[in-house]
Design a protein around this motif. Structure first.
Motif, PDB file in Angstrom:
ATOM      1  N   ALA A 152       0.825  -1.214   0.000  1.00 52.18           N
ATOM      2  CA  ALA A 152       0.000   0.000   0.000  1.00 52.18           C
ATOM      3  C   ALA A 152       0.849   1.251   0.000  1.00 52.18           C
ATOM      4  O   ALA A 152       0.474   2.279  -0.593  1.00 52.18           O
ATOM      5  N   GLY A 153       2.010   1.198   0.657  1.00 54.65           N
ATOM      6  CA  GLY A 153       2.877   2.372   0.676  1.00 54.65           C
ATOM      7  C   GLY A 153       3.481   2.696  -0.674  1.00 54.65           C
ATOM      8  O   GLY A 153       3.944   3.826  -0.893  1.00 54.65           O
ATOM      9  N   PHE A 154       3.483   1.738  -1.597  1.00 53.12           N
ATOM     10  CA  PHE A 154       4.026   1.942  -2.943  1.00 53.12           C
ATOM     11  C   PHE A 154       2.937   1.843  -4.018  1.00 53.12           C
ATOM     12  O   PHE A 154       3.265   1.758  -5.202  1.00 53.12           O
ATOM     13  N   ALA A 155       1.687   1.842  -3.621  1.00 51.36           N
ATOM     14  CA  ALA A 155       0.604   1.670  -4.587  1.00 51.36           C
ATOM     15  C   ALA A 155       0.610   2.804  -5.607  1.00 51.36           C
ATOM     16  O   ALA A 155       1.007   3.935  -5.295  1.00 51.36           O
ATOM     17  N   PRO A 156       0.189   2.542  -6.842  1.00 54.34           N
ATOM     18  CA  PRO A 156       0.143   3.596  -7.853  1.00 54.34           C
ATOM     19  C   PRO A 156      -0.681   4.783  -7.368  1.00 54.34           C
ATOM     20  O   PRO A 156      -1.769   4.614  -6.816  1.00 54.34           O
ATOM     21  N   ASN A 157      -0.161   5.964  -7.538  1.00 56.29           N
ATOM     22  CA  ASN A 157      -0.761   7.237  -7.140  1.00 56.29           C
ATOM     23  C   ASN A 157      -0.605   7.554  -5.660  1.00 56.29           C
ATOM     24  O   ASN A 157      -0.857   8.673  -5.244  1.00 56.29           O
ATOM     25  N   ASN A 158      -0.178   6.565  -4.854  1.00 56.05           N
ATOM     26  CA  ASN A 158       0.044   6.837  -3.437  1.00 56.05           C
ATOM     27  C   ASN A 158       1.461   7.386  -3.266  1.00 56.05           C
ATOM     28  O   ASN A 158       2.304   6.792  -2.598  1.00 56.05           O
ATOM     29  N   VAL A 159       1.688   8.522  -3.879  1.00 54.81           N
ATOM     30  CA  VAL A 159       3.026   9.113  -3.876  1.00 54.81           C
ATOM     31  C   VAL A 159       3.218   9.860  -2.560  1.00 54.81           C
ATOM     32  O   VAL A 159       2.884  11.028  -2.416  1.00 54.81           O
ATOM     33  N   ASP A 160       3.700   9.125  -1.610  1.00 51.35           N
ATOM     34  CA  ASP A 160       3.965   9.626  -0.274  1.00 51.35           C
ATOM     35  C   ASP A 160       5.145   8.827   0.255  1.00 51.35           C
ATOM     36  O   ASP A 160       5.615   7.890  -0.393  1.00 51.35           O
ATOM     37  N   HIS A 161       5.626   9.157   1.431  1.00 48.02           N
ATOM     38  CA  HIS A 161       6.828   8.488   1.920  1.00 48.02           C
ATOM     39  C   HIS A 161       6.549   7.219   2.713  1.00 48.02           C
ATOM     40  O   HIS A 161       7.480   6.616   3.245  1.00 48.02           O
TER      41      HIS A 161
END
Length: 822
Positions: A172-181
């Motif tokens: 989930a931390g690397f999911a597409p569009n989840n551009v967060d740290h």
């Protein structure tokens, strides 16, 4: 415990195939999410050309939009660091304490896309969100699976690689569009714990078999210490608050595991080296200090302990020294120097002591009001509340891992020191996650580390073929998770199904477009709920006041004070001080309660009902300095839970104007009853001679909003005052063409049109309505004849557009179909 042994060439071949499969699945997921985001984009109604940003994201990934704004700010300056933003807490702005490196990554992705597509930097940056995480994920998978394969064989690398793809929280931390740290933080937590495993938790042992993860030399153990420290330091740079618990858990678990099992490890031929823990503390402290200086020195240093700070580097340094001394005391019976103990404890206690003394001044989470506001945020929910809502199943992996780990650790296996250490880390992180579910993300990396060790321990005595079978089965489970995720997203796209939370994104887009339509140029300052403040302001590049970022405590209090004002004059004065231009009330009333609690702890429900915000939401009698702004939404696109009321701050307006704009806004919201009440109240304030034209205008607005019954009633009011041809045509058209079966009456429409046509037989508007009325009553030959006359009139006049519309209706009548308003 080494899972498999193979040649280096075969190991690289196996890992390459694994990486290729993972890359393929990740690309498929990115494509599926891209289509889902396009579905959200298409749900918006209003034109968006006036907006600088237009790409929606799933609601859980909304922080990506703030990173886009940070990245665009970097693009507009030559600065390396972004330490301030004016996107909220208007007009003052606020500090930014997230790492600038990630913002530069997003900015670079936008520049690359802009160079290849020739899009503007703004549009290219937000459209790159679909792909930014893919190379990050693949780099993390390649890095850690390679490291694990060197210690545990290709099977171990395969297991950890598929685990990072299939573990719901890690991916989930690397999911597409989840551009967060968050993905990088999960990877940092994995690196912290995995590095200490490779460090042997401070022990090393010459390897006399092929099945131990314990390092076989001091050099190998030091490499593990450096990996752990470097991972933790990177995590501290990204978000200290998310990684400090992992570092603390790792140190505590290492001390406890060695205190419990260290003597037995020595009996098995292992050697403890306290300098490994000292190296861990020194490298971690040095790198975290360097990252702090890179972000803050020399002009922005301060005492903000919500983020990376030298006091935490000092604590890390002291922690490594304390663990080394205590274990040396336990294992080698070497009594530590009291002064060394005091210094180490003082170093560890410095940061907590400052927080205890200064409180919320240096550590915002201690602010009681902010803490209460956080209780309304989903990621701050407790595990018990999540269980009551049926969301517990996806976190079951923790129990599945911890219980077997306990069984294995209780057995006399050679590496149970490593098992006990990792299980303790998982148990501690799980307890933290039970308190607030947001901690499951960094805990996911630790869980994968425990999975590796548990599987290795359970199958160590089996044949290598059996070990590969076990790894293949577990990997298949993770692959199934990835495939199911892709299938679900594609199914949602195929059925045009979006969640209520995700439906808010196109609504925010429409609200931003409506705001910009009322104020084509100049700064907009938006007052709204925290989520809407961030979402709407993003699309319009507006400023807002109350967002949920911890750096924005002042803005939250300002927004809370405005909504909680007891009088309109008080609210207006507070908004004037903040430069507010628009107010958006989106969704239900839930955010008003926490806002009131923020400024008036313990306030009652009756006090809430007396607030400015509650009146805005419930009443249609707006202050004269607020103008209702209509926001149309596509039917079925925004559920009732996402109702919107948009208002613009204007100079004092007349009462009829105020009522008229409220009616228009209620029409756009689909509330015909309230709209009619306000139209009638507004028209009643005009002189009688003007009322006919006002009713006519109101009727046409109602018709444009598909409120056909209301339009008929308002047209009839106009006819009762002044029976104009225009009003009669309006009534007849609705009677002939409305899609509402209970509204249509073709015979009455014919009766109304026939006398008018006798006076003006070639009037195009009359012929158009008359043809539609004839078709509605089934008289298609007559409708065709009338429509042919209409087409000929438009052709002689050279009106191409009108001829095209008339021809389209003529074709319908020729096909035996009555015309229906779309």
């Amino acid at each position: 415990m080494r899972l498999t042994t193979e040649t280096a060439r075969l190991r690289w071949l196996i890992l390459s195939c694994v990486w290729a499969l993972i890359a393929w699945l990740a690309v498929l997921d990115s494509l599926a999410v891209r289509d889902y985001v396009a579905l959200l984009d298409d749900s918006a109604v209003l034109p968006t050309a006036s907006l600088p940003l237009r790409r929606t994201v799933p609601s859980d990934y909304a922080d990506a939009q703030t990173w886009v704004r940070y990245a665009l700010a970097l693009d507009s300056t030559a600065a390396w660091r972004i330490r301030h933003t004016d996107i909220d807490n208007a007009p003052y702005g606020r500090a930014v304490h997230w790492n600038s490196g990630f913002a530069h990554l997003v900015a670079a992705a936008g520049r690359v896309r802009s160079a290849t597509t020739r899009e503007t930097i703004a549009l290219a940056t937000e459209r790159s969100l679909a792909w930014v995480n893919l190379p990050l994920l693949l780099c993390v998978i390649v890095l850690f699976s390679t490291l694990v394969a060197r210690h545990a064989g290709a099977a171990g690398g395969t297991l950890i690689a598929f685990g990072m793809l299939g573990h719901p929280q890690f991916y989930a931390g690397f999911a597409p569009n989840n551009v967060d740290h968050h993905g990088l933080l999960s990877a940092a937590s994995l690196g912290v714990v995995l590095g200490i495993v490779f460090m042997g938790v401070g022990w090393w042992r010459p390897r006399d078999d092929g099945f131990s993860l314990m390092p076989n030399s001091p050099r190998a153990a030091r490499a593990g210490a450096v990996l752990s420290a470097a991972s933790g330091a990177v995590g501290m740079w990204i978000s200290a608050a998310s990684v400090i618990p992992t570092i603390a858990f790792a140190g505590g678990a290492g001390l406890l595991a060695t205190w419990w099992l260290g003597a037995r490890a020595g009996d098995d031929g292992a050697t403890f080296d306290g300098d490994l823990w000292r190296l861990w503390g020194r490298v971690g402290a040095s790198l975290s200090l360097l990252s702090y200086l890179a972000e803050y020195a020399p002009h922005d240093v301060g005492l903000r302990l919500e983020v990376n700070h030298p006091l935490y580097a000092l604590a890390w340094l002291g922690g490594g020294e304390l663990i080394a001394m205590l274990v040396e005391w336990r294992v080698a019976k070497t009594r530590p120097s009291p002064w060394h103990l005091v210094i180490a404890l003082a170093a560890i206690a410095a940061a907590p002591a400052v927080i205890a003394i200064e409180g919320a001044v240096v550590f915002v989470p201690l602010d009681a009001g902010i803490a209460r506001l956080h209780e309304s945020i989903s990621e701050f929910r407790t595990m018990l509340s999540l269980a009551r809502s049926g969301g517990l199943s996806r976190y079951a992996l923790t129990l599945v891992l911890v219980l077997p780990a306990g069984v294995v650790a209780a057995q006399r296996v050679r590496d149970r020191l490593l098992i006990a250490f990792t299980a303790a880390c998982v148990a501690a992180s799980a307890l933290l996650a039970f308190w607030q579910v947001r901690w499951w993300l960094p805990a996911s990396g630790i869980e994968l580390c425990l999975l590796l060790i548990v599987v290795s321990s359970l199958v160590a005595a089996r044949r290598e073929r059996t070990r590969w079978i076990v790894v293949a089965i577990i990997s298949a489970v993770f692959v199934e998770q990835a495939v199911a995720r892709i299938h679900l997203t594609r199914a949602n796209v195929a059925s045009s199904a979006v969640t209520i939370a995700d439906a808010a994104q196109p609504l925010y887009l429409d609200v931003a477009a409506a705001i910009r339509a009322t104020q084509p140029t100049g700064d907009v300052v938006l007052l709204a709920s925290p989520n809407a403040s961030a979402g709407v302001a993003y699309f319009g590049d507006f400023k807002s006041i109350g967002t949920l970022y911890w750096e924005n405590a002042d803005g939250l209090r300002a927004a809370a004070a405005i909504f909680s004002a007891t009088t309109d004059d008080e609210a207006r004065a507070l908004m004037r001080a903040r430069g507010v231009t628009h107010i958006a009330m989106i969704g239900q009333l839930e955010f008003l309660g926490p806002y009131l609690e923020l400024v008036h702890p313990g306030a009652s429900r009756d006090e809430l009902k007396r607030t400015f915000g509650y009146r805005l939401f419930q009443d249609d009698s707006l202050p004269r300095w607020l103008r209702a702004v209509p926001v149309a939404t596509r039917e079925g696109a925004a559920p009732p839970e996402l109702g919107v009321r948009l208002m613009q701050i204007v100079p004092e307006q007349s009462e009829p104007d105020a009522l008229w704009h409220i009616a228009i806004a209620r029409l756009a919201a689909g509330d015909a009853v309230v709209a009619e009440q306000n139209f009638r109240s507004a028209i009643a304030l005009f002189p009688t001679p003007q009322r006919a034209s006002m009713y006519d205008a109101a009727a046409r607005l109602a018709y444009a909003s598909n409120a056909h019954r209301l339009a008929l009633r308002l047209f009839h009011e106009a006819l009762a005052i002044a029976p104009t041809t225009a009003a009669k045509v309006g009534v007849a058209w609705i009677l002939a063409t409305s899609p509402d079966d209970s509204t249509r009456d073709g015979a009455t429409a014919i009766t109304m049109m026939e006398p008018l046509l006798r006076l003006s037989p070639n009037d195009p508007a009359l012929l158009d309505v008359f043809a539609a009325a004839l078709a509605e009553t089934g008289r298609f030959p007559d409708a065709v004849t009338t429509a042919e006359r209409l087409v000929a009139i438009h052709q002689r006049a050279g009106d191409v557009a009108a001829r095209g519309r008339a021809q389209e209706r003529l074709d319908a009548y020729r096909g035996g179909r009555p015309w229906r308003t779309r």
